[in-house]
Scaffold this motif. Structure first.
Motif, PDB file in Angstrom:
ATOM      1  N   GLU A 155      79.028  35.999  10.012  1.00  0.00           N
ATOM      2  CA  GLU A 155      77.929  36.508  10.814  1.00  0.00           C
ATOM      3  C   GLU A 155      76.801  36.930   9.880  1.00  0.00           C
ATOM      4  O   GLU A 155      77.037  37.498   8.814  1.00  0.00           O
ATOM      5  N   ILE A 156      75.572  36.645  10.280  1.00  0.00           N
ATOM      6  CA  ILE A 156      74.383  36.912   9.477  1.00  0.00           C
ATOM      7  C   ILE A 156      73.395  37.709  10.328  1.00  0.00           C
ATOM      8  O   ILE A 156      73.206  37.412  11.503  1.00  0.00           O
ATOM      9  N   THR A 157      72.737  38.695   9.738  1.00  0.00           N
ATOM     10  CA  THR A 157      71.655  39.405  10.412  1.00  0.00           C
ATOM     11  C   THR A 157      70.364  38.646  10.140  1.00  0.00           C
ATOM     12  O   THR A 157      70.010  38.401   8.987  1.00  0.00           O
ATOM     13  N   VAL A 158      69.675  38.260  11.199  1.00  0.00           N
ATOM     14  CA  VAL A 158      68.461  37.453  11.081  1.00  0.00           C
ATOM     15  C   VAL A 158      67.376  38.242  10.348  1.00  0.00           C
ATOM     16  O   VAL A 158      67.063  39.371  10.726  1.00  0.00           O
ATOM     17  N   PRO A 159      66.782  37.640   9.308  1.00  0.00           N
ATOM     18  CA  PRO A 159      65.697  38.315   8.584  1.00  0.00           C
ATOM     19  C   PRO A 159      64.363  38.177   9.321  1.00  0.00           C
ATOM     20  O   PRO A 159      64.204  37.293  10.166  1.00  0.00           O
ATOM     21  N   GLU A 160      63.415  39.022   8.972  1.00  0.00           N
ATOM     22  CA  GLU A 160      62.064  38.964   9.542  1.00  0.00           C
ATOM     23  C   GLU A 160      61.283  37.851   8.852  1.00  0.00           C
ATOM     24  O   GLU A 160      61.140  37.852   7.625  1.00  0.00           O
ATOM     25  N   ILE A 161      60.796  36.869   9.639  1.00  0.00           N
ATOM     26  CA  ILE A 161      59.975  35.800   9.061  1.00  0.00           C
ATOM     27  C   ILE A 161      58.633  35.659   9.773  1.00  0.00           C
ATOM     28  O   ILE A 161      57.812  34.840   9.360  1.00  0.00           O
ATOM     29  N   GLU A 162      58.389  36.448  10.826  1.00  0.00           N
ATOM     30  CA  GLU A 162      57.084  36.405  11.483  1.00  0.00           C
ATOM     31  C   GLU A 162      56.010  36.834  10.490  1.00  0.00           C
ATOM     32  O   GLU A 162      56.203  37.753   9.703  1.00  0.00           O
ATOM     33  N   GLY A 163      54.858  36.140  10.520  1.00  0.00           N
ATOM     34  CA  GLY A 163      53.766  36.446   9.613  1.00  0.00           C
ATOM     35  C   GLY A 163      53.869  35.731   8.281  1.00  0.00           C
ATOM     36  O   GLY A 163      52.956  35.793   7.458  1.00  0.00           O
TER      37      GLY A 163
END
Length: 81
Positions: A19-27
């Motif tokens: 399981e992976i926690t989704v990183p922030e990629i917006e912007g």
């Protein structure tokens, strides 16, 4: 799972995924996001890709959002401007 001819606990036939926690990629640019997602063993899918889309296009939305838990090799769907 008898109907699939898979014995419970048979690790050779069952793929275990982390399981992976989704990183922030917006912007971020597509190029930056691809690098980040590769580190997390996640894949990218561009929803509104056009002929003008390039690696410097900016991500305006991602799904699932940052902080959500997914399995490795999952797709992160993005919109760009």
């Amino acid at each position: 799972m008898p109907y699939l001819n898979i014995q419970q606990g048979n690790k050779e036939e069952v793929e275990l995924r982390n399981e992976i926690t989704v990183p922030e990629i917006e912007g971020k640019t597509i190029q930056e996001a691809e690098k980040i997602l590769k580190e997390y063993n996640l894949q990218i899918n561009i929803n509104n890709q056009t002929e003008e889309t390039n690696k410097e296009s900016i991500i305006t939305r991602q799904m699932p959002q940052a902080g959500v838990t997914v399995y490795e090799k999952s797709y992160i769907y993005i919109d760009i401007k």
